[in-house]
Design a protein around this motif. Structure first.
Motif, PDB file in Angstrom:
ATOM      1  N   ARG A 156       4.933  -8.284   3.172  1.00 32.11           N
ATOM      2  CA  ARG A 156       4.247  -9.431   2.591  1.00 32.11           C
ATOM      3  C   ARG A 156       2.874  -9.562   3.258  1.00 32.11           C
ATOM      4  NH1 ARG A 156       7.558 -13.296   3.858  1.00 32.11           N
ATOM      5  NH2 ARG A 156       8.872 -12.782   2.079  1.00 32.11           N
ATOM      6  N   PHE A 157       1.825  -9.511   2.444  1.00 33.46           N
ATOM      7  CA  PHE A 157       0.460  -9.614   2.954  1.00 33.46           C
ATOM      8  C   PHE A 157       0.031 -11.078   3.043  1.00 33.46           C
ATOM      9  CE2 PHE A 157       0.543  -5.205   2.008  1.00 33.46           C
ATOM     10  CZ  PHE A 157      -0.498  -4.609   2.708  1.00 33.46           C
ATOM     11  N   ARG A 158      -0.729 -11.406   4.089  1.00 32.09           N
ATOM     12  CA  ARG A 158      -1.281 -12.750   4.223  1.00 32.09           C
ATOM     13  C   ARG A 158      -2.348 -12.982   3.150  1.00 32.09           C
ATOM     14  NH1 ARG A 158       0.229 -14.688   9.327  1.00 32.09           N
ATOM     15  NH2 ARG A 158       0.605 -13.061  10.902  1.00 32.09           N
ATOM     16  N   HIS A 192     -14.417   2.630   1.300  1.00 28.84           N
ATOM     17  CA  HIS A 192     -14.389   1.223   1.698  1.00 28.84           C
ATOM     18  C   HIS A 192     -14.195   0.318   0.482  1.00 28.84           C
ATOM     19  CE1 HIS A 192     -15.513  -2.294   4.184  1.00 28.84           C
ATOM     20  NE2 HIS A 192     -16.049  -2.737   3.049  1.00 28.84           N
ATOM     21  N   ALA A 193     -14.911   0.602  -0.581  1.00 32.24           N
ATOM     22  CA  ALA A 193     -14.824  -0.245  -1.777  1.00 32.24           C
ATOM     23  C   ALA A 193     -13.424  -0.252  -2.358  1.00 32.24           C
ATOM     24  CB  ALA A 193     -15.834   0.236  -2.819  1.00 32.24           C
ATOM     25  N   LYS A 194     -12.790   0.918  -2.436  1.00 31.81           N
ATOM     26  CA  LYS A 194     -11.438   0.987  -2.980  1.00 31.81           C
ATOM     27  C   LYS A 194     -10.430   0.318  -2.044  1.00 31.81           C
ATOM     28  CE  LYS A 194     -12.136   5.149  -5.779  1.00 31.81           C
ATOM     29  NZ  LYS A 194     -11.757   6.570  -5.977  1.00 31.81           N
ATOM     30  N   ALA A 195     -10.645   0.442  -0.733  1.00 28.66           N
ATOM     31  CA  ALA A 195      -9.745  -0.200   0.222  1.00 28.66           C
ATOM     32  C   ALA A 195      -9.840  -1.719   0.101  1.00 28.66           C
ATOM     33  CB  ALA A 195     -10.087   0.238   1.642  1.00 28.66           C
ATOM     34  N   LEU A 196     -11.046  -2.232  -0.044  1.00 27.54           N
ATOM     35  CA  LEU A 196     -11.220  -3.675  -0.202  1.00 27.54           C
ATOM     36  C   LEU A 196     -10.540  -4.153  -1.483  1.00 27.54           C
ATOM     37  CD1 LEU A 196     -12.420  -6.356   0.700  1.00 27.54           C
ATOM     38  CD2 LEU A 196     -14.538  -5.739  -0.504  1.00 27.54           C
ATOM     39  N   ALA A 197     -10.684  -3.401  -2.551  1.00 28.50           N
ATOM     40  CA  ALA A 197     -10.048  -3.774  -3.817  1.00 28.50           C
ATOM     41  C   ALA A 197      -8.528  -3.797  -3.668  1.00 28.50           C
ATOM     42  CB  ALA A 197     -10.469  -2.802  -4.911  1.00 28.50           C
ATOM     43  N   GLN A 198      -7.970  -2.826  -2.920  1.00 31.13           N
ATOM     44  CA  GLN A 198      -6.524  -2.813  -2.694  1.00 31.13           C
ATOM     45  C   GLN A 198      -6.084  -4.060  -1.935  1.00 31.13           C
ATOM     46  OE1 GLN A 198      -5.102   0.733  -0.773  1.00 31.13           O
ATOM     47  NE2 GLN A 198      -5.311   2.007  -2.599  1.00 31.13           N
ATOM     48  N   LEU A 199      -6.764  -4.380  -0.851  1.00 35.24           N
ATOM     49  CA  LEU A 199      -6.374  -5.527  -0.039  1.00 35.24           C
ATOM     50  C   LEU A 199      -6.542  -6.833  -0.803  1.00 35.24           C
ATOM     51  CD1 LEU A 199      -7.807  -4.559   3.481  1.00 35.24           C
ATOM     52  CD2 LEU A 199      -5.461  -4.360   2.646  1.00 35.24           C
ATOM     53  N   GLN A 200      -7.575  -6.928  -1.617  1.00 31.95           N
ATOM     54  CA  GLN A 200      -7.762  -8.128  -2.433  1.00 31.95           C
ATOM     55  C   GLN A 200      -6.615  -8.297  -3.434  1.00 31.95           C
ATOM     56  OE1 GLN A 200     -11.653  -7.119  -3.920  1.00 31.95           O
ATOM     57  NE2 GLN A 200     -12.694  -8.587  -2.585  1.00 31.95           N
ATOM     58  N   ALA A 201      -6.184  -7.193  -4.012  1.00 31.56           N
ATOM     59  CA  ALA A 201      -5.106  -7.245  -5.005  1.00 31.56           C
ATOM     60  C   ALA A 201      -3.761  -7.577  -4.366  1.00 31.56           C
ATOM     61  CB  ALA A 201      -5.021  -5.916  -5.742  1.00 31.56           C
ATOM     62  N   MET A 202      -3.569  -7.203  -3.091  1.00 30.22           N
ATOM     63  CA  MET A 202      -2.268  -7.361  -2.442  1.00 30.22           C
ATOM     64  C   MET A 202      -2.128  -8.641  -1.640  1.00 30.22           C
ATOM     65  SD  MET A 202      -1.387  -3.455  -1.207  1.00 30.22           S
ATOM     66  CE  MET A 202      -2.774  -3.386  -0.083  1.00 30.22           C
ATOM     67  N   ARG A 203      -3.214  -9.346  -1.385  1.00 31.59           N
ATOM     68  CA  ARG A 203      -3.106 -10.516  -0.510  1.00 31.59           C
ATOM     69  C   ARG A 203      -2.203 -11.595  -1.129  1.00 31.59           C
ATOM     70  NH1 ARG A 203      -9.429 -12.186  -0.555  1.00 31.59           N
ATOM     71  NH2 ARG A 203      -9.751 -12.257  -2.813  1.00 31.59           N
ATOM     72  N   GLY A 204      -1.364 -12.153  -0.247  1.00 32.50           N
ATOM     73  CA  GLY A 204      -0.419 -13.160  -0.693  1.00 32.50           C
ATOM     74  C   GLY A 204       0.750 -12.618  -1.487  1.00 32.50           C
ATOM     75  N   ARG A 205       0.915 -11.302  -1.516  1.00 33.63           N
ATOM     76  CA  ARG A 205       1.952 -10.697  -2.357  1.00 33.63           C
ATOM     77  C   ARG A 205       2.881  -9.807  -1.533  1.00 33.63           C
ATOM     78  NH1 ARG A 205      -0.728  -8.859  -8.000  1.00 33.63           N
ATOM     79  NH2 ARG A 205       1.475  -8.951  -8.486  1.00 33.63           N
ATOM     80  N   ASP A 206       4.035  -9.518  -2.119  1.00 35.55           N
ATOM     81  CA  ASP A 206       4.966  -8.545  -1.552  1.00 35.55           C
ATOM     82  C   ASP A 206       4.651  -7.166  -2.121  1.00 35.55           C
ATOM     83  OD1 ASP A 206       6.188 -10.546  -0.183  1.00 35.55           O
ATOM     84  OD2 ASP A 206       8.092 -10.466  -1.260  1.00 35.55           O
ATOM     85  N   VAL A 207       4.609  -6.175  -1.250  1.00 39.17           N
ATOM     86  CA  VAL A 207       4.337  -4.793  -1.645  1.00 39.17           C
ATOM     87  C   VAL A 207       5.459  -3.915  -1.108  1.00 39.17           C
ATOM     88  CG1 VAL A 207       2.722  -2.855  -1.480  1.00 39.17           C
ATOM     89  CG2 VAL A 207       1.847  -5.197  -1.611  1.00 39.17           C
ATOM     90  N   LEU A 208       5.959  -3.004  -1.927  1.00 38.99           N
ATOM     91  CA  LEU A 208       6.997  -2.067  -1.499  1.00 38.99           C
ATOM     92  C   LEU A 208       6.362  -0.739  -1.105  1.00 38.99           C
ATOM     93  CD1 LEU A 208       9.825  -2.610  -4.151  1.00 38.99           C
ATOM     94  CD2 LEU A 208       9.616  -3.614  -1.864  1.00 38.99           C
ATOM     95  N   PHE A 209       6.748  -0.243   0.051  1.00 41.47           N
ATOM     96  CA  PHE A 209       6.293   1.066   0.510  1.00 41.47           C
ATOM     97  C   PHE A 209       7.480   2.025   0.491  1.00 41.47           C
ATOM     98  CE2 PHE A 209       3.007  -1.666   1.995  1.00 41.47           C
ATOM     99  CZ  PHE A 209       1.853  -0.889   2.109  1.00 41.47           C
ATOM    100  N   HIS A 210       7.393   3.057  -0.335  1.00 44.06           N
ATOM    101  CA  HIS A 210       8.421   4.090  -0.408  1.00 44.06           C
ATOM    102  C   HIS A 210       8.014   5.233   0.517  1.00 44.06           C
ATOM    103  CE1 HIS A 210      10.618   2.485  -3.939  1.00 44.06           C
ATOM    104  NE2 HIS A 210       9.438   1.961  -4.232  1.00 44.06           N
TER     105      HIS A 210
END
Length: 206
Positions: free
Chosen positions: A137-139, A96-114
């Motif tokens: 693009r994350f909200r 959970h902690a790592k997932a929250l950190a990922q979402l916090q880092a990605m919010r408002g940003r564009d992320v590429l999924f390969h």
């Protein structure tokens, strides 16, 4: 026995992912699932695209080379997904902690999924491979919403910590891709093209 609509090549999904299994079931064709035993650690200096393609093919070849892929002709599907932003690779969070950190880092940003895909043909020893790229693009959502989402869907086994096929779609502002199934983990448009090119009777008539 030669391939025919009544006796198609054996199809194996080389994956432990239930999401990929559920996607492949949409095609209504028989397949087996074999979990490959490979090291999925990215190599030093390896690009996300290269990592995803290398692991997708490694998974397919590992299963094809095992006893599971020893039939006269077997088609083995390998797939791997790597998310990235600012050149950083994002894997499965696991907690959970790592997932929250990922979402916090990605919010408002564009992320590429390969989303890399490989179809290995044991009959010819050849592999078809492709990397399907999805831009997401994350909200820009507050921590309270991110926490609530994680507790509701527990997406700790998916790269990027968001399931676009579920409530995770609410975290996203836009998705740009040529294949809507790629983000979930198995690009079915690319896969069906590969199967048809390999002569697999998807419609029972080839």
């Amino acid at each position: 026995m030669p391939d025919s609509p009544d006796h198609p090549p054996r199809l194996i999904l080389a994956s432990s992912s239930r999401y990929r299994r559920e996607l492949l079931e949409r095609l209504r064709i028989p397949f087996d699932v074999v979990v490959p035993d490979i090291d999925e650690t990215p190599l030093a200096g390896e690009s996300p695209e290269t990592t995803a393609l290398r692991l997708a093919e490694a998974k397919a070849r590992a299963v094809a080379g095992s006893g599971a892929g020893a039939a006269a002709r077997t088609l083995v599907i390998g797939s791997d997904q790597v998310a990235t932003y600012d050149g950083l690779q994002i894997g499965k969070p696991g907690t959970h902690a790592k997932a929250l950190a990922q979402l916090q880092a990605m919010r408002g940003r564009d992320v590429l999924f390969h989303s890399a895909l490989c179809l290995f043909d044991s009959g010819s020893g050849t592999a078809q491979a492709v990397d399907v790229v999805t831009r997401v693009r994350f909200r820009n959502l507050p921590d309270t919403d991110l926490e609530a989402y994680l507790l509701a869907e527990t997406p700790y086994d998916v790269a990027g910590s968001a399931k676009s096929e579920g409530l995770g779609i609410a975290l996203l502002e836009a998705i740009d891709s040529d294949d809507p199934t790629a983000l979930i983990g198995l690009p079915l448009i690319a896969l069906t093209g590969m199967l048809l090119a390999a002569g697999y009777p998807l419609f029972g008539t080839r």
